[in-house]
Design a protein around this motif. Structure first.
Motif, PDB file in Angstrom:
ATOM      1  N   PHE A 108      -9.050   2.711  -0.483  1.00 54.07           N
ATOM      2  CA  PHE A 108      -7.869   2.639  -1.354  1.00 54.07           C
ATOM      3  C   PHE A 108      -8.100   1.616  -2.456  1.00 54.07           C
ATOM      4  CE2 PHE A 108      -7.248  -0.290   2.201  1.00 54.07           C
ATOM      5  CZ  PHE A 108      -6.909  -1.478   1.567  1.00 54.07           C
ATOM      6  N   ARG A 109      -7.252   1.677  -3.456  1.00 51.30           N
ATOM      7  CA  ARG A 109      -7.334   0.706  -4.541  1.00 51.30           C
ATOM      8  C   ARG A 109      -6.392  -0.455  -4.237  1.00 51.30           C
ATOM      9  NH1 ARG A 109     -10.856   2.769  -7.671  1.00 51.30           N
ATOM     10  NH2 ARG A 109     -10.826   4.930  -8.405  1.00 51.30           N
ATOM     11  N   HIS A 110      -6.920  -1.674  -4.375  1.00 52.94           N
ATOM     12  CA  HIS A 110      -6.112  -2.870  -4.140  1.00 52.94           C
ATOM     13  C   HIS A 110      -4.913  -2.840  -5.082  1.00 52.94           C
ATOM     14  CE1 HIS A 110      -4.917  -7.103  -4.124  1.00 52.94           C
ATOM     15  NE2 HIS A 110      -5.626  -7.245  -3.018  1.00 52.94           N
ATOM     16  N   PRO A 111      -3.695  -3.118  -4.566  1.00 54.85           N
ATOM     17  CA  PRO A 111      -2.491  -3.017  -5.396  1.00 54.85           C
ATOM     18  C   PRO A 111      -2.487  -3.919  -6.626  1.00 54.85           C
ATOM     19  CG  PRO A 111      -1.920  -3.141  -3.064  1.00 54.85           C
ATOM     20  CD  PRO A 111      -3.391  -3.434  -3.158  1.00 54.85           C
ATOM     21  N   VAL A 112      -3.254  -5.007  -6.614  1.00 55.26           N
ATOM     22  CA  VAL A 112      -3.265  -5.934  -7.747  1.00 55.26           C
ATOM     23  C   VAL A 112      -4.568  -5.849  -8.538  1.00 55.26           C
ATOM     24  CG1 VAL A 112      -3.147  -8.359  -8.464  1.00 55.26           C
ATOM     25  CG2 VAL A 112      -1.666  -7.525  -6.624  1.00 55.26           C
ATOM     26  N   SER A 113      -5.697  -6.022  -7.866  1.00 54.69           N
ATOM     27  CA  SER A 113      -6.979  -6.085  -8.575  1.00 54.69           C
ATOM     28  C   SER A 113      -7.509  -4.717  -8.991  1.00 54.69           C
ATOM     29  CB  SER A 113      -8.023  -6.786  -7.697  1.00 54.69           C
ATOM     30  OG  SER A 113      -8.393  -5.958  -6.603  1.00 54.69           O
ATOM     31  N   GLY A 114      -7.088  -3.653  -8.297  1.00 60.23           N
ATOM     32  CA  GLY A 114      -7.599  -2.324  -8.598  1.00 60.23           C
ATOM     33  C   GLY A 114      -8.956  -2.043  -7.995  1.00 60.23           C
ATOM     34  N   ARG A 115      -9.555  -3.013  -7.302  1.00 61.23           N
ATOM     35  CA  ARG A 115     -10.861  -2.810  -6.690  1.00 61.23           C
ATOM     36  C   ARG A 115     -10.738  -1.904  -5.458  1.00 61.23           C
ATOM     37  NH1 ARG A 115     -12.065  -4.707 -10.970  1.00 61.23           N
ATOM     38  NH2 ARG A 115     -13.607  -6.351 -11.357  1.00 61.23           N
ATOM     39  N   SER A 229      -3.866  -6.410   5.131  1.00 66.42           N
ATOM     40  CA  SER A 229      -2.417  -6.428   4.948  1.00 66.42           C
ATOM     41  C   SER A 229      -1.719  -7.569   5.660  1.00 66.42           C
ATOM     42  CB  SER A 229      -1.809  -5.097   5.414  1.00 66.42           C
ATOM     43  OG  SER A 229      -2.224  -4.028   4.587  1.00 66.42           O
ATOM     44  N   ARG A 230      -2.431  -8.325   6.477  1.00 68.51           N
ATOM     45  CA  ARG A 230      -1.831  -9.475   7.139  1.00 68.51           C
ATOM     46  C   ARG A 230      -1.489 -10.598   6.152  1.00 68.51           C
ATOM     47  NH1 ARG A 230      -6.300 -10.294  11.712  1.00 68.51           N
ATOM     48  NH2 ARG A 230      -7.548  -9.385  10.029  1.00 68.51           N
ATOM     49  N   VAL A 231      -2.102 -10.558   4.988  1.00 71.15           N
ATOM     50  CA  VAL A 231      -1.825 -11.551   3.943  1.00 71.15           C
ATOM     51  C   VAL A 231      -1.277 -10.819   2.725  1.00 71.15           C
ATOM     52  CG1 VAL A 231      -2.808 -13.315   2.436  1.00 71.15           C
ATOM     53  CG2 VAL A 231      -3.660 -13.059   4.772  1.00 71.15           C
ATOM     54  N   PRO A 232      -0.094 -11.223   2.196  1.00 69.81           N
ATOM     55  CA  PRO A 232       0.476 -10.556   1.014  1.00 69.81           C
ATOM     56  C   PRO A 232      -0.480 -10.624  -0.162  1.00 69.81           C
ATOM     57  CG  PRO A 232       2.086 -12.018   2.044  1.00 69.81           C
ATOM     58  CD  PRO A 232       0.775 -12.300   2.707  1.00 69.81           C
ATOM     59  N   ASN A 233      -0.433  -9.614  -1.030  1.00 70.99           N
ATOM     60  CA  ASN A 233      -1.350  -9.618  -2.167  1.00 70.99           C
ATOM     61  C   ASN A 233      -1.078 -10.772  -3.123  1.00 70.99           C
ATOM     62  OD1 ASN A 233       0.761  -8.554  -4.003  1.00 70.99           O
ATOM     63  ND2 ASN A 233       0.415  -6.618  -2.926  1.00 70.99           N
ATOM     64  N   ALA A 234       0.170 -11.269  -3.128  1.00 70.19           N
ATOM     65  CA  ALA A 234       0.492 -12.416  -3.978  1.00 70.19           C
ATOM     66  C   ALA A 234      -0.217 -13.683  -3.500  1.00 70.19           C
ATOM     67  CB  ALA A 234       2.000 -12.644  -4.009  1.00 70.19           C
ATOM     68  N   ALA A 235      -0.632 -13.681  -2.219  1.00 68.56           N
ATOM     69  CA  ALA A 235      -1.326 -14.838  -1.655  1.00 68.56           C
ATOM     70  C   ALA A 235      -2.824 -14.603  -1.544  1.00 68.56           C
ATOM     71  CB  ALA A 235      -0.743 -15.174  -0.283  1.00 68.56           C
ATOM     72  N   GLY A 237      -4.281 -11.683  -0.451  1.00 70.88           N
ATOM     73  CA  GLY A 237      -4.653 -10.640   0.507  1.00 70.88           C
ATOM     74  C   GLY A 237      -4.444  -9.256  -0.074  1.00 70.88           C
ATOM     75  N   VAL A 238      -4.194  -8.299   0.804  1.00 69.61           N
ATOM     76  CA  VAL A 238      -3.987  -6.916   0.389  1.00 69.61           C
ATOM     77  C   VAL A 238      -2.506  -6.548   0.370  1.00 69.61           C
ATOM     78  CG1 VAL A 238      -4.395  -4.501   1.038  1.00 69.61           C
ATOM     79  CG2 VAL A 238      -6.263  -6.163   1.167  1.00 69.61           C
ATOM     80  N   GLY A 239      -1.766  -7.029   1.382  1.00 70.11           N
ATOM     81  CA  GLY A 239      -0.360  -6.679   1.466  1.00 70.11           C
ATOM     82  C   GLY A 239      -0.169  -5.203   1.785  1.00 70.11           C
ATOM     83  N   PHE A 240       1.019  -4.690   1.491  1.00 67.50           N
ATOM     84  CA  PHE A 240       1.305  -3.276   1.703  1.00 67.50           C
ATOM     85  C   PHE A 240       0.647  -2.453   0.592  1.00 67.50           C
ATOM     86  CE2 PHE A 240       5.274  -5.427   3.325  1.00 67.50           C
ATOM     87  CZ  PHE A 240       4.930  -5.332   4.665  1.00 67.50           C
ATOM     88  N   VAL A 241       0.153  -1.272   0.977  1.00 66.31           N
ATOM     89  CA  VAL A 241      -0.572  -0.425   0.024  1.00 66.31           C
ATOM     90  C   VAL A 241       0.243   0.836  -0.256  1.00 66.31           C
ATOM     91  CG1 VAL A 241      -2.680   0.895  -0.394  1.00 66.31           C
ATOM     92  CG2 VAL A 241      -2.796  -1.290   0.848  1.00 66.31           C
ATOM     93  N   PRO A 242       0.624   1.072  -1.518  1.00 65.82           N
ATOM     94  CA  PRO A 242       1.400   2.271  -1.855  1.00 65.82           C
ATOM     95  C   PRO A 242       0.616   3.562  -1.608  1.00 65.82           C
ATOM     96  CG  PRO A 242       1.521   0.636  -3.626  1.00 65.82           C
ATOM     97  CD  PRO A 242       0.449   0.185  -2.681  1.00 65.82           C
ATOM     98  N   TYR A 243       1.338   4.614  -1.317  1.00 67.58           N
ATOM     99  CA  TYR A 243       0.759   5.941  -1.053  1.00 67.58           C
ATOM    100  C   TYR A 243      -0.164   6.379  -2.186  1.00 67.58           C
ATOM    101  CZ  TYR A 243       0.969  11.036  -0.060  1.00 67.58           C
ATOM    102  OH  TYR A 243       0.686  12.351   0.206  1.00 67.58           O
TER     103      TYR A 243
END
Length: 278
Positions: A108-115, A229-235, A237-243
């Motif tokens: 999947f693509r990281h919700p923030v970085s796009g990697r 997902s155990r660490v929010p993407n704002a911190a 981590g990955v956080g929740f990943v949209p469909y």
């Protein structure tokens, strides 16, 4: 003269052939299968550094994330999926969408970085997920873990990035045997898979995460060495990943190299060729 005109300019013909080949490869990569090289050890022992696989992009349908990325830091090129298909981003829907299943290994693509990331799907939309003492609880029920022996690897730099493994048996000298505890985890839908444990750390105990609708919760199989997902993407981590951020399902390792390059044939892992991803 007539024959020369029919054949055309050889330089132009070569350019056309290359362009056509790139277009065909681009269509194949966008619609059917995307190659993916495992760069880190977050999914050991399911996926090893140097595993090369094709991601099944037909499994979940298509979204903006299905578009290819062209990222070559050495030349300053950073074109991710949004650069090509950003117009389709934001509605969290998919064309010919299929639902992933708990336990799938997903790119999947990281919700923030796009990697591009690869992890195992643990939490479905609406689930309550928590880790207590290293054990995953889903909607209040523990995912059982059964001891399955010891995972061993050489304590040495791995892959192109020269990453060193972390060991459960303390600091290990160069070339020594690095051990991790191996367990078999069973998810609520009956899917079983291997996980690794290195030791006790903060990520072994988390708050309760309620997965929002249209999102998913992912974890690495190498539980103590995974940003997920155990660490929010704002911190960080990955956080929740949209469909819509799902790219596809990892089904099979096609090729594997334990060295710095896939060209180093003496480092090929022949026992992992065409190995199913479970």
């Amino acid at each position: 003269m007539a024959d020369a005109e029919k054949k055309g300019n050889p330089v132009i013909e070569t350019i056309k052939t290359v362009v056509y080949a790139l277009l065909i490869a681009g269509v194949f990569r966008t619609i059917f299968f995307q190659p993916f090289w495992i760069p880190s050890g977050s999914m050991k022992n399911t996926l090893l550094i140097g595993d090369f696989l094709f991601v099944n992009k037909m499994a979940y349908g298509y979204s903006y994330a299905s578009c290819p990325s062209v990222i070559i830091p050495r030349f300053g090129i950073n074109l991710d999926a949004k650069s090509f298909c950003g117009f389709a981003d934001g509605d969290n829907t998919r064309l010919f969408g299929g639902e992933p299943e708990r336990g799938d290994v997903v790119v999947f693509r990281h919700p923030v970085s796009g990697r591009d990331f690869v992890k195992r799907l643990i939490g479905m939309p609406g689930d309550k997920v928590q880790v207590k003492g290293g054990v995953v609880f889903i909607n209040g029920e523990a995912a059982p873990q059964e001891p399955a022996g010891i995972f061993e690897e050489v304590a040495a730099a791995q892959g192109p990035h020269r990453l060193r493994p972390r060991c459960a048996n303390g600091p290990v000298g160069e070339g020594g045997t690095c051990n991790k505890e191996l367990f078999t985890e069973t998810l609520p839908n009956g899917v079983t898979h291997s996980i690794l444990n290195i030791g006790t750390q903060r990520s072994d105990d988390t708050p309760v995460y309620t997965v929002p609708e249209g999102n998913y919760f992912f974890m690495g199989d190498n539980r103590d060495n995974s940003s997920d997902s155990r660490v929010p993407n704002a911190a960080g981590g990955v956080g929740f990943v949209p469909y819509e951020n799902l790219i596809g399902r990892a089904d099979r390792v096609m090729f594997s190299s334990a060295g710095r390059s896939m060209l180093f044939f003496w480092t090929w892992r022949s026992d992992r060729f065409f190995k199913a991803v479970n």
